[in-house]
Design a protein around this motif. Structure first.
Motif, PDB file in Angstrom:
ATOM      1  N   ALA A 156       1.235   9.697  -5.675  1.00 43.45           N
ATOM      2  CA  ALA A 156       1.654  11.133  -5.278  1.00 43.45           C
ATOM      3  C   ALA A 156       2.440  11.826  -6.190  1.00 43.45           C
ATOM      4  CB  ALA A 156       2.268  10.832  -3.664  1.00 43.45           C
ATOM      5  N   LEU A 157       3.508  10.905  -6.775  1.00 47.76           N
ATOM      6  CA  LEU A 157       4.243  11.612  -7.744  1.00 47.76           C
ATOM      7  C   LEU A 157       3.829  11.965  -9.098  1.00 47.76           C
ATOM      8  CD1 LEU A 157       7.699   9.721  -6.925  1.00 47.76           C
ATOM      9  CD2 LEU A 157       7.008  12.138  -6.325  1.00 47.76           C
ATOM     10  N   LEU A 158       2.600  11.096  -9.327  1.00 47.38           N
ATOM     11  CA  LEU A 158       2.240  11.098 -10.725  1.00 47.38           C
ATOM     12  C   LEU A 158       1.138  12.278 -10.666  1.00 47.38           C
ATOM     13  CD1 LEU A 158       1.423   7.306 -11.777  1.00 47.38           C
ATOM     14  CD2 LEU A 158       2.765   8.815 -12.988  1.00 47.38           C
TER      15      LEU A 158
ATOM     16  N   LEU B 234      -0.930  12.021  -0.141  1.00 48.94           N
ATOM     17  CA  LEU B 234      -1.592  11.687  -1.117  1.00 48.94           C
ATOM     18  C   LEU B 234      -3.072  12.044  -1.216  1.00 48.94           C
ATOM     19  CD1 LEU B 234      -1.932  10.056  -3.876  1.00 48.94           C
ATOM     20  CD2 LEU B 234      -2.377   7.979  -2.607  1.00 48.94           C
ATOM     21  N   PHE B 235      -3.797  12.130   0.141  1.00 49.56           N
ATOM     22  CA  PHE B 235      -4.893  12.669   0.111  1.00 49.56           C
ATOM     23  C   PHE B 235      -5.116  14.453  -0.322  1.00 49.56           C
ATOM     24  CE2 PHE B 235      -8.255  15.047   2.599  1.00 49.56           C
ATOM     25  CZ  PHE B 235      -9.246  14.206   2.593  1.00 49.56           C
ATOM     26  N   GLY B 236      -3.897  15.056   0.048  1.00 52.92           N
ATOM     27  CA  GLY B 236      -3.927  16.285  -0.376  1.00 52.92           C
ATOM     28  C   GLY B 236      -3.969  16.615  -1.741  1.00 52.92           C
ATOM     29  N   ALA B 237      -3.177  15.635  -2.515  1.00 50.02           N
ATOM     30  CA  ALA B 237      -3.106  15.824  -3.871  1.00 50.02           C
ATOM     31  C   ALA B 237      -4.221  15.484  -4.608  1.00 50.02           C
ATOM     32  CB  ALA B 237      -1.786  14.892  -4.191  1.00 50.02           C
TER      33      ALA B 237
ATOM     34  N   ARG C 257       0.680  -1.132  -0.035  1.00 52.06           N
ATOM     35  CA  ARG C 257       0.086  -0.077   0.267  1.00 52.06           C
ATOM     36  C   ARG C 257       0.980   1.426   0.101  1.00 52.06           C
ATOM     37  NH1 ARG C 257      -3.403  -1.640   4.664  1.00 52.06           N
ATOM     38  NH2 ARG C 257      -3.428   0.559   5.436  1.00 52.06           N
ATOM     39  N   LEU C 258       1.931   1.165   0.790  1.00 48.84           N
ATOM     40  CA  LEU C 258       2.748   2.499   0.796  1.00 48.84           C
ATOM     41  C   LEU C 258       3.527   2.628  -0.408  1.00 48.84           C
ATOM     42  CD1 LEU C 258       4.671   4.243   2.604  1.00 48.84           C
ATOM     43  CD2 LEU C 258       6.204   2.693   3.099  1.00 48.84           C
ATOM     44  N   ARG C 259       4.050   1.586  -1.250  1.00 44.74           N
ATOM     45  CA  ARG C 259       4.534   1.902  -2.643  1.00 44.74           C
ATOM     46  C   ARG C 259       3.482   2.292  -3.636  1.00 44.74           C
ATOM     47  NH1 ARG C 259       9.044   2.089  -0.400  1.00 44.74           N
ATOM     48  NH2 ARG C 259      10.034   0.210   0.211  1.00 44.74           N
ATOM     49  N   VAL C 260       2.145   1.803  -3.452  1.00 44.77           N
ATOM     50  CA  VAL C 260       1.188   2.501  -4.406  1.00 44.77           C
ATOM     51  C   VAL C 260       0.971   4.051  -4.254  1.00 44.77           C
ATOM     52  CG1 VAL C 260      -1.381   2.440  -4.993  1.00 44.77           C
ATOM     53  CG2 VAL C 260       0.196   0.069  -4.571  1.00 44.77           C
ATOM     54  N   TYR C 261       0.824   4.369  -2.844  1.00 40.34           N
ATOM     55  CA  TYR C 261       0.555   5.664  -2.481  1.00 40.34           C
ATOM     56  C   TYR C 261       1.690   6.620  -2.765  1.00 40.34           C
ATOM     57  CZ  TYR C 261      -3.491   3.952   0.495  1.00 40.34           C
ATOM     58  OH  TYR C 261      -4.578   3.446   1.036  1.00 40.34           O
ATOM     59  N   GLU C 262       3.165   5.918  -2.499  1.00 38.60           N
ATOM     60  CA  GLU C 262       4.117   6.956  -2.998  1.00 38.60           C
ATOM     61  C   GLU C 262       3.951   7.164  -4.436  1.00 38.60           C
ATOM     62  OE1 GLU C 262       7.561   5.510   0.441  1.00 38.60           O
ATOM     63  OE2 GLU C 262       7.482   4.518  -1.664  1.00 38.60           O
ATOM     64  N   LEU C 263       3.849   6.279  -5.284  1.00 39.24           N
ATOM     65  CA  LEU C 263       3.939   6.418  -6.703  1.00 39.24           C
ATOM     66  C   LEU C 263       2.744   7.341  -7.105  1.00 39.24           C
ATOM     67  CD1 LEU C 263       4.843   5.522  -9.175  1.00 39.24           C
ATOM     68  CD2 LEU C 263       3.511   3.731  -9.517  1.00 39.24           C
TER      69      LEU C 263
END
Length: 2030
Positions: free
Chosen positions: A679-681, A786-789, A671-677
């Motif tokens: 957040a950058l896209l 990610l929520f903010g983005a 989950r962490l990896r999905v969110y990190e990715l």
């Protein structure tokens, strides 16, 4: 306030003031008194002592505030010390009475506290004088303490400390009593009291030895208890106490007799046991601890562990570096026992804290205390410790015997030891940089083998630490990167079937590849392919063997992630393979994913999740490191995998339910990896998944089951809060030196950061070992982000719903869970608001506002201060995003309402802060009404002394309001100052946070007033003195953060109003802090921010008053009292403040602070290095450079060093803390030494701009005799020695700096002559040093950047011409030759260590160096031969030409020739490669596939010798093409590269490159073949001209402009040669018969038209016009009257170089007609003539100040202008004599134009306002007369005008004009008859008349004489020009005139010099002319007896004077006299 500055208190003024002003007035008086008393006269003091004591006692009983009471106590004590001490005992009695009194009124307490303070100060200053009343006082104080409240206990403790200090050993009888009292206070509930007790005990232990002998264990337990529930300040104070006690126990300061049952000295083991006990058991007694152990509930608080850690650091620091070096092995083993102890590592969280503590101890002691040599030894010890652990585990794991098998507990214990040792080892190596190289080669430690062996450890944290350590090795020594990479890759392949090996070696390879981000030299390109191959192999084979599937999967993706960090250049080649890997790891479609979920077991899901998490991490890295590669196309290809990845999120809970905990941890990471990715896209890429992702995020933030992993506030919230508000949360968030371990205190229950939480963090770019947070904590932080983005991109209805759901969830929960959810939700909301505020986005519909506001106001009332800060920041962002003024007003009203009703401190402080922060992002406060309301509320709140928290927050808010209201606030400044001062003077010291906020307010107020503080009005000076009083109060505060504030306030005040800040008191205060605090490895001021503030303030002060600051610092040290640690005092005494700053720079590790220290030093240097302290600075830099503990001196220096230092080989001599021989510094690190080297370069640069005597030996020596200044050139020896020391160091960075300095020295000093040895230069004596400094850089193992820099120095040294002797040159030449051989040999790809770009850089540096040497060789040998060398002159003839003794230039050429064939090939190859690489993208297909010529090692055969152009580029390589074609290709290559470079926009900063490019083109055109080619190709020439024109317009550099004109000249010459050649060949072909029908060659053909852009002549005209008009704007009708480049606006302001430019341009102009056809020449002639005559006009019109010709004019530009006049006349002549003027087609037009030109020329005489330079004009006229022929000048009215000009000049007043006129007449008379005859007829008579006049009035001056002589020459020419028949008559006129110039004997003696010279000249002429016209002569003598007698007398006189001459001469003259005829002429011709 000025009235307070008197010895006695001005009671009259005092009585008129209100209560608060009186307090301020008294404080100001006491401050003044404190300075005045030591300076006042003793008698004066004694006289006023009684009165003063009364006044001070009055203050004492007037209930003074804390700062006042401390100042009062100090003044009283000073008064008794300096005056009469006897009455002091009465005062002591009085104070004791006050303390005994039971006055409980509010005013009684401050008085009692003041009395306590007075006692302390009196005893401190008077000491044993008061020993009689000591017992009573002590009893009284201890009794008072029992009933005192916290302030009283605090003050009594401080007082006891001072009493002990004053009495020293006399207080011995009462030591036990004090000890008992301090014990109870050390565990007091008030933190301030604990700190004071720690200080008191610290003073006590100086004399009371029992504290560190018999009572040591009790003291230790007591300190451990003091750590429980402590804050940061307590930990620092108590740790200092405990550390000092333990150090005293190990090394007693005084010998102590062992008492019964007691003991003297403790061993290191015993002390470490005590510390371990505290670490493992805390402060509990044995019984309690053992009881807890039985129950299994024992856990020691983190605060105790952190306190023990700090105490351990103090302990080691106190014992010092020498002790640490000697005892490090024992200390290390004891520390490791602690690290591996089971009780310290019970839970993963505990283990992380323990490891951090041990790492901190190692880092702080080894990193700060030890020099480089000692650090190297420490690294060896760490390595041995690692090896021992490793051996024990290996032996146990391989041993078959079950009994001795190691338990898993032991393996896990070993991991902690390994992690601590390996991380510290990595940090040490990284700090040492390339100086750590010997560590790797030392076989006794086998460092690399040891570290690599740990990679096989079964536990992740151990092998990851080993991988990190290897990464540090690669960063410190880039040469090791490739080798280690190969080694680990090979092992990985070999041990592919071992899970441990795959995990360990995989991590190592990834870490090594990621290290390349930090190494500019890189790794070979092929390594990327190897790594990718390995990764693919691992991923492919992962499914083959289930035992190692997980490890292979993780290692494979880890390798891919690390590969991506190599950047776009590498990754773009592998992108297609990476996309394939990503496609394979995810299902091909969502349907397939559904099917997947039905298959699989827990293991396959573990592997699958691991693989997909890895793949996502690799994608994240792609976005971070290669953003430019991620095009829309790439994103589209990743969309399917992404959709699958997101879809799987919803299925995770089901998987966890099915397969339990084993999948849970993997699912978290996934989950962490999905969110990190995500957040950058950019969000639009995954639009269809919005709903799914958002639901998941909401669940993560607020669902019940996620509350089991509470995320620590301190990791989540600070990045979202405003930086300025964080101090409110407390010092834990400040940057302190203990930040590293203090962070652990607030880690979440899951545990702190550790490498094994996220293996992929090995790929991050960071210098420190990464400590990723546990996945659960990291997940929350990423969710928030990610929520903010994502939130702004979902539909509005959904937004409202989500926020309302959040509000509901928070309201439903209670207690800790509520706070957790509230933290998560508010963080998410603030993240959203922050992002939207940044992009000016909106929040959505109005309905969103209410739930958002409700969430934030809820958080504002939270008990957590951090959450309140976050909510205040969130509110200010909300107001910004909504952007509706009405909403802003309603929010502020809400805050006001809540403040009225709220009673609890948390809510009030929260809303108070919100009031201040609200307008932060809306442009500040603009409504005066709102401002007044705010201030009313905040003023009230800030005076609420019952709650310090509310006070602190509301004052902080007030400071924000001041900042945000700007100018509006001026009206409220005075009441605010009053409030701040009142609180400063009354707030209790036990709450320093209130003072910190007050400091912020004061700072804001000073900023608000700004420059107004400089005013003189009464109001302003009152405010200013309030500022100073406030700063004074804060400076005396015991709290470091408050002192920091006071320093920044004073700094601000100094900026706005410098005269009012007293440097004499500020600088010593700053230095004292630095001195005090930089001693104990920063432990005395653990406050980094205080040191930062001090240095920042110093930096500002030295920008203006550096010399003042230095002198104040030195005076301070002289006055300082003795302290225990006096090393830095000594440093300042010896080397001033600058030296202390160097020491500090060496110890500090904070980058910002280091930068400030460096800037401070640079400013100090700038102001004093060139004035008088040059020698001081150079000595300082030299001391810094030589302060190394390294015994391995470089080979070159060894002989002289051994003589200088006989103890060199004795190891111990290098280890003393202060060696006798070494200067003021000991063992400085390489970074500090490199900075010193940069300082030397700066000093040289400064001297260049200062006095020229810095670079002139003779001048400097002479000036030294008369004045006491210092000059750089006199220190040349030191400069060279320093550069040598640095260039031969072990640190590569320092070597580079040393070589750079050497280069600067060679460039600056190579031309300075040695006055004692003419013909030599001063640098010659340093040949050996230069050679020795360069040699190590060419060794085989030298890094390429060092070799490249050394090549540059080599070529500069050879080219400088310092060394002329060939034998000496050979030494340096050999070094260059060796590097050339290396280049030729090429690189063996397998042995390559660095990136190919690095090899190319080195190769190009070598080739450039050779090119520079070759150019110098050719130039210097060319100077010795004639300059016109033809192109076909081969090298052999050149070299053999030096037949005499071999000179430097020719010899150098010979040296270069040996390699010339190779060099020319390589030079060409480099150019060719460069050209290919600069081709635009569309020609990429033409690039060679296999690589470039540079890397091609096949030697080409040379078919003919190379020609020596300075580029060496015309050598020819045989091949299929003809030599002609090959040469043409090369020519176009060189021209193409040059033009491309000269056009490129980025060449702005590379002046030397531009000039060298122009020089190369000149050299090319010096050779006839390229010249013919360019002449032949008009388009090419025109293109070159346009580039040159652009350069001329854009570059102001004179050298560039001159080079451009030289090139222009060459191009025009080439065109001329071409035209001439064509004409010649046409004539030869057609024969001379049909001359008329010849085709016309040259530009303009038959029409005469020139096409701009295609015409060479037009281009050349443009360029010349550009130069002329820029230098002489008057030429252009438009610009006439504007001022030119010079200041004066006339030609007379031109510099010599400008004159040179104009002359060159005129020369080119005159050549242009010859390049044209006849018609073409006619069309350009008007322009050319206009410009020429225009320049002439400017030159001949002199301003009234200048008279005479420009050549004679005494102006600065005189000589230059003379050359311009000459050039103009020469150009005129070239044009007038042009063959075009005689061509039939153009003759008529030319004549007409030339006549107009003559007419214009004649018009130049009529100058209205200024004198005219007639000489130049006449000369120009004569040029026309003689060269243009009769058709031009004999036409009327020109003819008569010309004659008139000549006649006028003959009568001119100026003898110079006259003589020049006669000279010109001579040449006119000699012209062809058509021109000469009219002039002879017209000007003959005036000439004769002039000569007759000369007889009557003889010439008086040399100038007049010259005129007469020239007239005689003209007359002679006239005679010669006449027909044979006419000559006798003319001679008969000339000869009598000559005879009339002779003087008789009498007159000759007395005649002036001019007449005598005329006599002699006339006599000579007669002797010459007589024989020529003998008939006329005879008749003349015969007919005129007086002439005869005059002649005879003259001859006789001449003969007598020449008696000594040969007799033949006498005979001749005698016969001439005899044979003169005796007939006299009757007729008088005159």
């Amino acid at each position: 306030m000025e009235r307070a500055h008197s010895l006695l208190l001005n009671e009259e003024v005092c009585s008129q003031l209100g209560e608060h002003q009186r307090a301020e007035f008294v404080f100001e008086w006491l401050t003044h008194l404190k300075k005045l008393l030591p300076a006042a006269d003793r008698a004066d003091i004694k006289q006023n002592q009684r009165h003063l004591i009364e006044q001070l006692s009055g203050v004492l009983i007037g209930s003074p505030g804390p700062p006042t009471r401390w100042l009062l106590a100090h003044c009283l004590a000073l008064l008794f010390r300096l005056g009469d001490p006897v009455p002091s005992s009465l005062l002591v009695e009085r104070c004791n009475d006050i303390i005994r009194s039971k006055d409980d009124s509010p005013s009684g307490l401050p008085t009692r506290l003041a009395a306590v303070a007075c006692l302390g100060a009196l005893f401190e200053q008077l000491g044993r004088m008061l020993v009689g009343s000591f017992k009573d006082t002590l009893t009284n104080l201890l009794k008072a303490m029992k009933s005192a409240e916290s302030q009283g206990r605090y003050e009594i403790m401080l007082s006891l400390e001072k009493i002990l200090r004053g009495l020293g050993v006399s207080a011995m009888p009462c030591h036990r009593d004090v000890y008992k009292a301090a014990r109870t206070c050390l565990t007091d509930r008030s933190t301030a009291v604990r700190c004071a007790a720690a200080k008191c005990l610290l003073e006590l232990q100086r004399e009371a030895a029992f504290l560190w002998t018999s009572e040591l264990e009790n003291m230790a337990t007591l300190c451990f208890r003091a750590f429980e529930g402590s804050d940061y300040n307590v930990r620092v104070s108590v740790a200092k106490l405990l550390g000092t006690l333990l150090a005293a126990a190990v090394e007693p300061r005084q010998p102590t007799a062992p008492r019964q049952g007691g003991r003297g000295r403790s061993s290191l083991e015993e002390v470490m046991d005590l510390l371990s006990m505290g670490f493992l058991r805390g402060g509990a007694g044995f019984l309690r601890a053992s009881g807890d152990m039985l129950k299994g509930t024992s856990s020691v608080g983190k605060d105790v562990r952190i306190g023990v850690t700090q105490a351990c650091v103090v302990f080691v620091s106190t014992l010092g570096s020498t002790w640490l070096e000697a005892n490090f092995p024992a200390f290390l083993s004891l520390l490791m026992e602690l690290a591996s102890h089971g009780r310290a590592t019970q839970t993963p969280g505990d283990a992380v804290v323990t490891r951090c503590c041990v790492s901190f101890i190692l880092r702080t002691t080894l990193g700060s205390l030890l020099g480089e040599k000692a650090q190297t030894n420490a690294a060896k010890q760490l390595c041995l410790a690692v090896a021992a652990q490793r051996r024990a585990i290996e032996a146990a794991l391989t041993d078959g015997n079950i009994e001795t098998r190691v338990s898993s507990a032991d393996v896990s214990a070993s991991q902690h030891v390994l992690v601590c040792c390996l991380l510290e080892l990595g940090a040490l190596i990284q700090g040492l940089g390339s100086t750590a190289a010997p560590l790797l080669t030392d076989s006794s430690t086998a460092l690399l083998d040891t570290v690599v062996s740990v990679l096989l450890h079964p536990i992740a944290s151990a092998y990851l630490a080993a991988a990190w350590c290897l990464r540090c090795v690669a960063m410190a020594m880039p040469s090791q990167g490739s080798l280690l990479l190969d080694r680990c890759s090979e092992r990985l392949v070999a041990l592919k079937s071992s899970p441990e090996a795959v995990a360990g070696y995989g991590a190592a390879v990834a870490a090594l590849v990621a290290a390349v981000q930090h190494c500019p030299l890189g790794i070979p390109h092929t390594k990327g392919m190897v790594v990718l191959g390995l990764a693919e192999d691992l991923l492919r084979s992962a499914s083959q063997n289930s035992r190692i599937s997980l490890q292979r999967t993780q290692a494979g993706w880890l390798l891919v992630s690390s590969l991506i960090t190599l950047g776009p250049a590498v990754v773009e080649h592998h992108l297609s393979r990476l996309l394939l890997l990503w496609r394979c790891v995810f299902p091909a479609s969502l349907r397939e994913q559904e099917m997947e979920l039905r298959r699989g077991d827990y293991f396959t899901w573990q592997v699958t999740l691991e693989g997909r998490a890895g793949a996502l991490c690799a994608m994240k890295n792609l976005l971070l490191h290669c953003r430019e590669l991620v095009t829309d196309d790439i994103i589209n290809r990743l969309l399917t995998p992404l959709a699958c990845a997101v879809a799987l999120l919803t299925k995770l809970p089901a998987l966890v339910r099915s397969y339990g905990a084993s999948v849970r941890s993997r699912s978290l990471v996934y989950r962490l990896r999905v969110y990190e990715l995500l957040a950058l896209l950019p969000p639009h890429n995954y639009q269809e998944s919005f709903g799914l992702v958002m639901n998941q995020l909401v669940t993560d933030l607020s669902a019940q089951d996620n509350l089991n992993h509470p995320c620590s506030e301190l990791t989540l919230l600070p990045p979202l809060c405003h930086h300025d508000d964080l101090p409110l949360v407390g010092p834990s968030l400040q940057d302190t030196d203990h930040r590293y371990i203090e962070k652990q205190l607030h880690g979440s229950s899951v545990g702190g950061g550790s490498l094994d939480n996220d293996t992929f963090s090995l790929c991050e770019k960071s210098d420190e070992a990464p400590a990723p947070l546990p996945p659960a904590v990291a997940l929350t932080a990423t969710t928030v982000c990610l929520f903010g983005a994502l939130f702004p991109h979902i539909i509005s209805a959904q937004r409202v719903k989500i926020l309302e759901q959040f509000v509901e969830t928070v309201n439903q929960l209670k207690g800790q869970r509520q706070q957790t959810v509230q933290t998560h939700v508010c963080a998410a909301l603030c993240s959203l608001l922050k992002l939207q505020g940044g992009v000016r986005g909106s929040l959505g519909p109005e309905e969103v506002r209410s739930p958002a506001l409700s969430l934030l106001t809820g958080a504002l009332e939270s008990v957590s201060p951090l959450l309140r800060c976050l909510a205040a920041e969130g509110l200010s962002r909300l107001v910004q995003v909504v952007g509706d003024p009405g909403f802003t007003v309603s929010v502020s009203l809400l805050c006001f309402d809540r403040l009225k009703t709220a009673r609890d401190a948390a809510s009030r402080s929260g809303y108070a802060l919100a009031l201040g922060a609200l307008h932060r992002y809306t442009g500040g406060i603009s409504s005066p009404q709102h401002l007044s309301t705010c201030l009313g509320v905040l003023f009230t709140l800030s005076q609420d002394s019952t709650s310090p928290e509310v006070q602190t927050w509301s004052l902080h808010s007030l400071s924000l309001v001041v900042d945000l209201s700007g100018g509006l606030y001026r009206a409220h400044a005075e009441p605010s100052f009053t409030l701040v001062l009142r609180l400063l003077l009354s707030a209790p010291p036990t709450h320093p946070e209130v003072h910190q906020s007050l400091g912020r307010c004061l700072h804001a107020l000073i900023t608000c007033l700004g420059p107004d503080l400089q005013g003189d009005g009464a109001a302003v000076s009152a405010l200013r003195s309030s500022c100073l009083v406030g700063c004074g109060v804060m400076q005396t505060s015991p709290d470091s953060l408050v002192q920091t504030r006071s320093i920044s306030c004073l700094q601000q005040l100094h900026m706005f109003s410098p005269p009012h800040v007293n440097l004499a008191s500020l600088v010593p205060a700053l230095c004292e802090i630095l001195l005090d605090y930089s001693m104990l490895a920063h432990l005395c001021s653990s406050y980094l921010c205080l040191r930062r503030a001090v240095v920042a303030c110093l930096r500002q002060l030295v920008q203006r008053e550096a010399l003042e600051v230095s002198s104040h610092a030195v005076t301070l040290v002289k006055e300082l009292p003795r302290r225990d640690n006096t090393q830095l005092d000594v440093t300042i005494k010896e080397v001033g403040l600058e030296g202390a700053l160097f020491t500090l720079l060496d110890r500090e590790s904070d980058p910002g602070l280091r930068r400030d220290i460096q800037e401070t030093l640079v400013h100090m240097m700038a102001s004093s290095a060139t004035s008088g302290k040059l020698g001081h600075w150079l000595k300082l830099c030299k001391d810094v450079l030589s302060a190394t503990t390294d015994c391995r001196a470089p080979v070159e220096a060894s002989q002289e060093d051994e003589e200088a230092d006989p103890a060199r080989d004795d190891d111990s001599s290098a280890f003393r803390a202060r060696s006798e021989s070494g200067g003021p510094f000991t063992a400085l690190r390489w970074a500090t030494r490199r900075f010193a080297m940069e300082c030397v370069c700066r000093i040289i640069a400064q001297c260049e701009m200062a006095d020229p005597a810095h670079f002139d030996v003779a001048l400097a020596q002479e000036r030294r005799l008369h004045e006491s200044t210092d000059f750089l050139v006199l220190h040349l020896g030191d400069l060279v020695r320093m550069a040598f020391m640095a260039a031969t160091d072990h640190s590569d960075q320092l070597r580079l700096a040393g070589l750079q300095t050497l280069l600067v020295i060679i460039r600056r000093f190579s031309t300075i002559p040695e006055p004692e040895f003419p013909g030599h230069v001063i640098l010659e004596q340093y040949q050996a040093n230069v050679g020795a400094a360069l040699r190590p850089a060419f060794s085989a193992d030298a890094p390429p950047d060092v070799t490249a820099k050394a090549c540059q120095v080599c070529s500069a040294w050879i080219a400088s011409g310092v060394v002329s002797d060939l034998r000496d040159l050979r030494r340096v030449h050999q070094l260059l030759a060796s590097s050339l051989a290396k280049v030729q040999a090429g690189r063996d790809p397998s042995s390559q260590l660095y990136n190919e770009a690095t090899a190319t850089m080195e190769t190009l540096a070598v080739l450039k160096a050779w090119a520079e040497v070759y150019i110098v060789a050719v130039q210097s040998s060319g100077q010795k031969e004639s300059h016109d060398r033809t192109a076909d002159l081969s090298l052999s003839s050149l070299a053999n030409d030096g037949s005499g003794p071999e000179s430097g230039g020719a010899g150098l050429l010979k040296l270069v020739q040996l390699d010339l064939s190779t060099l020319s090939r390589l030079w060409l190859a480099a150019l060719q490669d460069y050209a290919l690489l600069t081709l635009p993208q569309e020609y990429a297909s033409q690039l060679p596939a296999t690589g470039f010529v540079m890397s091609d090692d096949t030697p080409a055969n040379l078919s003919r010798p190379a020609t020596p152009t300075s580029m060496g580029h015309t050598s020819s390589v045989g091949g299929a093409k003809s030599p002609e074609d090959i040469n043409a290709d090369r020519l176009h290559l060189i021209l193409g590269i040059s033009v491309e470079f000269l056009c490129s926009p980025h060449s702005a900063d590379q002046m030397e490159n531009i000039t060298s490019c122009l020089r190369a083109l000149q050299a090319l055109l010096d050779v006839s073949w390229p010249r013919a080619k360019i002449g032949n190709d008009q388009a090419l020439s025109v293109e070159l001209l346009s580039v040159l024109h652009r350069l001329m317009v854009t570059r102001e550099s004179v050298s560039v402009q001159l080079a451009v004109l030289d090139l222009l000249q060459q191009i025009v010459t080439a065109a001329q040669e071409h035209v001439r050649e064509k004409r010649h060949s046409a004539e030869v072909d057609d024969g001379a018969a049909e001359k008329e029908t010849l085709p016309e060659f040259g530009e303009g053909r038959d029409t005469g038209g020139l096409i701009p852009g295609r015409s060479l002549v037009f281009g050349a005209l443009e360029l010349c016009l550009c130069v002329l008009v820029r230098k002489l704007p008057q030429l252009s009708p438009k610009l006439a009257g504007t001022s030119p480049t010079g200041p004066g606006g006339s030609v007379w302001s031109l510099t010599d170089s400008d004159c040179h430019l104009v002359s060159s341009a005129l020369c080119v102009l005159s050549e242009l007609p010859s390049v044209c056809s006849p018609e073409g020449s006619v069309s350009i002639l008007p322009t050319v003539l206009y410009l020429l005559l225009g320049v002439l006009r400017e030159l001949v019109h002199q301003p009234s100040t200048h008279t005479g010709s420009p050549v004679a004019a005494g102006s600065a530009g005189g000589a230059g202008l003379g050359s311009v006049v000459q050039a103009a006349l020469q150009a005129l002549k070239s044009i007038v004599t042009s063959p075009m003027s005689r061509q039939e087609k153009s003759r008529g037009a030319w004549n007409l134009l030339l006549r107009s030109a003559v007419n214009t020329l004649l018009g130049l005489w009529d100058a209205a306002d200024s004198a005219v330079d007639q000489v130049s004009l006449l000369t120009a006229l004569t040029v026309f007369l003689l060269s243009a022929g009769p058709d031009v000048c004999t036409v009327e009215p020109l003819h008569s005008l010309c004659l008139r000009r000549f006649t006028a000049s003959m009568d001119a007043k100026d003898p110079l004009v006259v003589s020049r006129c006669h000279q010109l007449l001579t040449s006119v008379f000699q012209a062809p008859p058509a021109v000469a005859v009219p002039y002879i007829q017209a000007l003959g008579p005036p000439l004769v008349r002039f000569l007759q006049k000369a007889e009557r009035s003889r010439p008086q001056s040399p100038e007049e004489l010259q005129g007469v002589l020239e007239a005689v020459r003209a007359m002679e020419a006239l005679v010669q020009a006449a027909d044979e028949s006419q000559r006798p008559q003319l001679a008969a006129i000339l000869l009598p005139l000559l005879i009339s110039f002779l003087l008789d004997e009498n007159a000759l003696g007395s005649a002036p010099a001019a007449s005598r010279s005329l006599h002699e000249a006339a006599l000579k002429d007669l002797m010459r002319l007589g024989p020529q016209h003998s008939a006329v002569f005879r008749s003349l003598i015969a007919s005129s007896p007086h002439l005869k007698s005059r002649l005879e007398a003259a001859v006789k006189g001449n003969q007598e004077s020449l008696n000594a001459k040969a007799s033949s001469a006498n005979a001749a003259s005698r016969s001439a006299a005899k044979s003169s005829p005796s007939i006299t002429l009757k007729t008088n011709f005159l």
